[in-house]
Design an enzyme around this catalytic site. Structure first.
Site, PDB file in Angstrom:
ATOM      1  N   ARG A   1     -80.926 -43.409 125.678  1.00 55.47           N
ATOM      2  CA  ARG A   1     -81.957 -44.346 125.255  1.00 55.47           C
ATOM      3  C   ARG A   1     -82.907 -44.621 126.414  1.00 55.47           C
ATOM      4  O   ARG A   1     -82.479 -44.797 127.562  1.00 55.47           O
ATOM      5  CB  ARG A   1     -81.342 -45.679 124.792  1.00 55.47           C
ATOM      6  CG  ARG A   1     -80.845 -45.668 123.346  1.00 55.47           C
ATOM      7  CD  ARG A   1     -81.990 -45.511 122.333  1.00 55.47           C
ATOM      8  NE  ARG A   1     -81.567 -45.492 120.952  1.00 55.47           N
ATOM      9  CZ  ARG A   1     -81.250 -44.382 120.248  1.00 55.47           C
ATOM     10  NH1 ARG A   1     -81.293 -43.198 120.801  1.00 55.47           N
ATOM     11  NH2 ARG A   1     -80.910 -44.481 118.964  1.00 55.47           N
TER      12      ARG A   1
ATOM     13  N   GLU B   1     -90.737 -46.145 122.966  1.00 53.13           N
ATOM     14  CA  GLU B   1     -91.169 -45.048 122.096  1.00 53.13           C
ATOM     15  C   GLU B   1     -92.090 -45.594 121.016  1.00 53.13           C
ATOM     16  O   GLU B   1     -91.820 -46.639 120.433  1.00 53.13           O
ATOM     17  CB  GLU B   1     -89.946 -44.377 121.461  1.00 53.13           C
ATOM     18  CG  GLU B   1     -89.192 -43.545 122.467  1.00 53.13           C
ATOM     19  CD  GLU B   1     -87.969 -42.861 121.882  1.00 53.13           C
ATOM     20  OE1 GLU B   1     -87.716 -42.994 120.671  1.00 53.13           O
ATOM     21  OE2 GLU B   1     -87.260 -42.197 122.655  1.00 53.13           O
TER      22      GLU B   1
ATOM     23  N   HIS C   1     -87.661 -37.147 122.116  1.00 54.37           N
ATOM     24  CA  HIS C   1     -86.436 -37.632 121.475  1.00 54.37           C
ATOM     25  C   HIS C   1     -85.932 -36.601 120.444  1.00 54.37           C
ATOM     26  O   HIS C   1     -85.690 -36.932 119.274  1.00 54.37           O
ATOM     27  CB  HIS C   1     -86.689 -38.987 120.805  1.00 54.37           C
ATOM     28  CG  HIS C   1     -85.436 -39.802 120.641  1.00 54.37           C
ATOM     29  ND1 HIS C   1     -85.403 -41.177 120.809  1.00 54.37           N
ATOM     30  CD2 HIS C   1     -84.176 -39.451 120.315  1.00 54.37           C
ATOM     31  CE1 HIS C   1     -84.177 -41.624 120.589  1.00 54.37           C
ATOM     32  NE2 HIS C   1     -83.411 -40.585 120.285  1.00 54.37           N
TER      33      HIS C   1
HETATM   34  C1  COI Z   1     -79.881 -41.503 117.129  1.00 55.97           C
HETATM   35  O1  COI Z   1     -79.204 -40.894 116.285  1.00 55.97           O
HETATM   36  O2  COI Z   1     -79.752 -42.721 117.317  1.00 55.97           O
HETATM   37  C2  COI Z   1     -80.855 -40.769 117.893  1.00 55.97           C
HETATM   38  O3  COI Z   1     -81.100 -41.101 119.013  1.00 55.97           O
HETATM   39  C3  COI Z   1     -81.615 -39.697 117.176  1.00 55.97           C
HETATM   40  C4  COI Z   1     -82.986 -40.074 116.744  1.00 55.97           C
HETATM   41  C5  COI Z   1     -83.425 -39.222 115.611  1.00 55.97           C
HETATM   42  C6  COI Z   1     -83.244 -41.504 116.444  1.00 55.97           C
END
Ligand code: COI
Length: 329
Positions: free
Chosen positions: A234, A263, A295
């Protein structure tokens, strides 16, 4: 029952359609982020599936009740962007997908490490920016088997990362606030040990209030000058301004950044044609010893199918009055 999915990318649509056909359930979908305005599109539906890292606010959850919707099913794992208290107050049940493909993220972290170790950014810049094509001393790399890899977070993703790096011959040390019993790797007592000893530090923990800007100037000073930092976890865990400072001042040797602070909705818009304006992203993108990606570590065909299927199964279960295993507390 009628379900609706938000912020759907083109690659998710076949899986959504397939799930709808197999379950004989109408699943509407749209390309929008879920917020207190776009939720109006869910009028007449019984439950919502969504994937986004921008906030699910209290204002949004108040609207759920007005539309008589009680179920939100995430297609991803992270829940740091959700006002859970507001959801609870409005009686909304939420599920996530805790393990859609830990391998996808783990492999990406290893890919980033290899990209940096073998100086691929320098080779790319030489050819694609400078339009030259020849040997360079800048390209001399390092073997994985000569590295100590420090893994912070030994959940499903972290453990797979450890297996991959061990398979490639690296020495692995790891830290987790809740260590596993009978580990197949060496735990160290605190995060500082990882930052001080590792040649590659890779982050695999969820974002919490405790680890906001955990990696900052002080930590970069503690790290080896030739260390690499990989963040596929994150953005909030790493102070981006301090990261840029550390790279510019050679406090570390490189970074793989798949998740970055703040983001935007644009980052998550798969149909966007906007040019990038984030100054930090632009600065990092110009550094040959850095790889920045939007991401996307999760993004494999296996992961996408699992995210859609598990999320819609959870949603169906909640709307039917069941208690899915993936309910978020
Ligand atoms: C998650 O699964 O939390 C990720 O970081 C992937 C993303 C597509 C939000």
């Amino acid at each position: 029952m009628k379900l609706i999915a938000y912020n759907v990318r083109d690659d998710e649509i076949p899986f959504i359609k397939q799930w709808g056909a197999e379950n004989e359930i109408e699943v509407g979908y749209n390309t929008q982020i879920l917020d207190s305005k776009t939720i109006e599109k869910a009028k007449g539906f019984d439950g919502i599936s969504c994937l986004q890292t921008i906030p699910y606010s209290a204002e949004l959850f108040n609207k759920f009740s007005k539309l008589d919707i009680k179920s939100l099913s995430l297609r991803n794992v992270g829940i740091d962007n959700i006002d859970l208290e507001a959801a609870k107050q409005n009686g909304i049940e939420i599920t996530n997908v805790p393990a859609y493909s830990p391998e996808s993220i783990a492999e990406f972290a290893v890919f980033m490490a290899m990209f940096l170790l073998r100086k691929a950014g320098y080779m790319y810049q030489q050819l694609h920016v400078d339009h030259q094509f020849h040997f360079s001393s800048d390209f001399m790399g390092r073997l994985i088997e000569d590295q100590t890899v420090g893994v912070i977070g030994t959940g499903r993703i972290g453990r797979h990362v450890i297996q991959l790096f061990q398979g490639l011959g690296a020495k692995v040390i790891a830290f987790d606030k809740f260590p596993m019993k009978n580990p197949f790797f060496e735990y160290v007592d605190n995060e500082e040990d990882i930052f001080e000893r590792a040649d590659i530090v890779t982050l695999h923990m969820p974002a919490t209030a405790d680890n906001d800007h955990l990696v900052n100037k002080e930590i970069f000073k503690m790290m080896k000058d030739d260390a690499l930092l990989i963040n596929t976890a994150r953005g909030s865990i790493v102070d981006t301004a301090d990261l840029i400072w550390a790279l510019e001042n050679k406090e570390i040797a490189g970074a793989g950044i798949d998740t970055i602070e703040n983001e935007s909705a644009d980052l998550q818009d798969s149909r966007s044609t906007k040019l990038v304006t984030d100054k930090n992203v632009l600065k990092l993108a110009n550094m040959p010893n850095v790889i920045v990606t939007p991401h996307s570590a999760f993004h494999t065909a296996t992961a996408v199918k699992n995210m859609v299927d598990i999320s819609l199964n959870n949603l169906k279960n909640m709307v039917d009055g069941g208690t899915p295993d993936d309910l978020v507390d």
